[in-house]
Design a protein around this motif. Sequence first.
Motif, PDB file in Angstrom:
ATOM      1  N   TRP A  11       0.823  -1.205   0.000  1.00  0.00           N
ATOM      2  CA  TRP A  11       0.000   0.000   0.000  1.00  0.00           C
ATOM      3  C   TRP A  11       0.862   1.263   0.000  1.00  0.00           C
ATOM      4  N   GLU A  12       1.992   1.231   0.720  1.00  0.00           N
ATOM      5  CA  GLU A  12       2.903   2.380   0.707  1.00  0.00           C
ATOM      6  C   GLU A  12       3.430   2.641  -0.701  1.00  0.00           C
ATOM      7  N   ARG A  13       3.803   1.578  -1.394  1.00  0.00           N
ATOM      8  CA  ARG A  13       4.363   1.731  -2.737  1.00  0.00           C
ATOM      9  C   ARG A  13       3.300   2.094  -3.767  1.00  0.00           C
ATOM     10  N   ILE A  14       2.072   1.617  -3.569  1.00  0.00           N
ATOM     11  CA  ILE A  14       0.985   2.044  -4.454  1.00  0.00           C
ATOM     12  C   ILE A  14       0.749   3.543  -4.279  1.00  0.00           C
ATOM     13  N   GLU A  15       0.696   3.992  -3.039  1.00  0.00           N
ATOM     14  CA  GLU A  15       0.497   5.428  -2.801  1.00  0.00           C
ATOM     15  C   GLU A  15       1.635   6.256  -3.398  1.00  0.00           C
ATOM     16  N   ALA A  16       2.861   5.767  -3.333  1.00  0.00           N
ATOM     17  CA  ALA A  16       4.023   6.472  -3.869  1.00  0.00           C
ATOM     18  C   ALA A  16       4.140   6.335  -5.388  1.00  0.00           C
ATOM     19  N   ARG A  17       3.280   5.521  -5.993  1.00  0.00           N
ATOM     20  CA  ARG A  17       3.326   5.227  -7.434  1.00  0.00           C
ATOM     21  C   ARG A  17       4.684   4.639  -7.818  1.00  0.00           C
ATOM     22  N   ASP A  18       5.220   3.825  -6.908  1.00  0.00           N
ATOM     23  CA  ASP A  18       6.491   3.126  -7.108  1.00  0.00           C
ATOM     24  C   ASP A  18       6.187   1.754  -7.707  1.00  0.00           C
ATOM     25  N   TRP A  19       5.979   1.717  -9.016  1.00  0.00           N
ATOM     26  CA  TRP A  19       5.511   0.482  -9.663  1.00  0.00           C
ATOM     27  C   TRP A  19       6.563  -0.613  -9.671  1.00  0.00           C
ATOM     28  N   ASP A  20       7.839  -0.254  -9.736  1.00  0.00           N
ATOM     29  CA  ASP A  20       8.886  -1.271  -9.616  1.00  0.00           C
ATOM     30  C   ASP A  20       8.864  -1.886  -8.219  1.00  0.00           C
ATOM     31  N   ASN A  46       0.443  -8.037 -15.607  1.00  0.00           N
ATOM     32  CA  ASN A  46      -0.908  -7.523 -15.827  1.00  0.00           C
ATOM     33  C   ASN A  46      -1.373  -6.679 -14.641  1.00  0.00           C
ATOM     34  N   PHE A  47      -1.055  -7.105 -13.412  1.00  0.00           N
ATOM     35  CA  PHE A  47      -1.434  -6.326 -12.234  1.00  0.00           C
ATOM     36  C   PHE A  47      -0.778  -4.952 -12.277  1.00  0.00           C
ATOM     37  N   ILE A  48       0.491  -4.908 -12.609  1.00  0.00           N
ATOM     38  CA  ILE A  48       1.195  -3.628 -12.679  1.00  0.00           C
ATOM     39  C   ILE A  48       0.616  -2.767 -13.803  1.00  0.00           C
ATOM     40  N   ALA A  49       0.312  -3.373 -14.945  1.00  0.00           N
ATOM     41  CA  ALA A  49      -0.262  -2.614 -16.058  1.00  0.00           C
ATOM     42  C   ALA A  49      -1.609  -2.005 -15.675  1.00  0.00           C
ATOM     43  N   VAL A  50      -2.442  -2.758 -14.958  1.00  0.00           N
ATOM     44  CA  VAL A  50      -3.752  -2.248 -14.552  1.00  0.00           C
ATOM     45  C   VAL A  50      -3.604  -1.155 -13.494  1.00  0.00           C
ATOM     46  N   THR A  51      -2.828  -1.394 -12.469  1.00  0.00           N
ATOM     47  CA  THR A  51      -2.747  -0.430 -11.371  1.00  0.00           C
ATOM     48  C   THR A  51      -1.932   0.811 -11.721  1.00  0.00           C
TER      49      THR A  51
END
Length: 135
Positions: A11-20, A46-51
Motif C-alpha cells: 500500500w505504501e508503494r501504491i500510494e508512492a506510485r512506485d511500480w517497480d 498484468n497487475f502492474i499494467a492495470v494499477t
Amino acid sequence: MEPVEVVARLWERIEARDWDGVAGLIAEDAVIEWPVSGERIVGRANFIAVTSDDDYSDERPVEVLRVLTDGDHVVTEVEMSQDHVVYRAVSLWTVRAGEIVEAREYWTCPGQDPAPRWRAGLVEPLGGDRSALSG
C-alpha cells in the motif's frame, strides 16, 4: 518479511506510485480477483499494467483503515479519495515467501447503493465515526 509487512509495503508503494517496488512484492504468477467488476488479473505484469494505468493511478492518497492477519493471510480495508469520490476496498491477501500470490479485492464507493426503504425504521445511516469498529 512477515506477510503483514509485505502488504503494508504494497500500500505504501501504491500510494508512492512506485511500480517497480510494487512489482517486487507480487509473485510472477499471482492471481488477483475483483468480484465487484467481475475481473481476474493473472500475473504480475498484468497487475502492474492495470494499477499503473494513468486513468487508474492518479494522485490519490491511500489511507489504510484496518489490517487483520492470520498466518499467510492479511485483510486490509483502505480508502482512496479522488476529487469528490471516495473509493473503499476490502482486500484479502495471501502472502508466501515474501510475495503476494493471490488476492481478492472488493472495491466500491460508500453509499453508492441506495438502502431499501423497508429498512428505514430498522437502521441508521453510517457516519464518519469508525470507533464502533475498533476495539
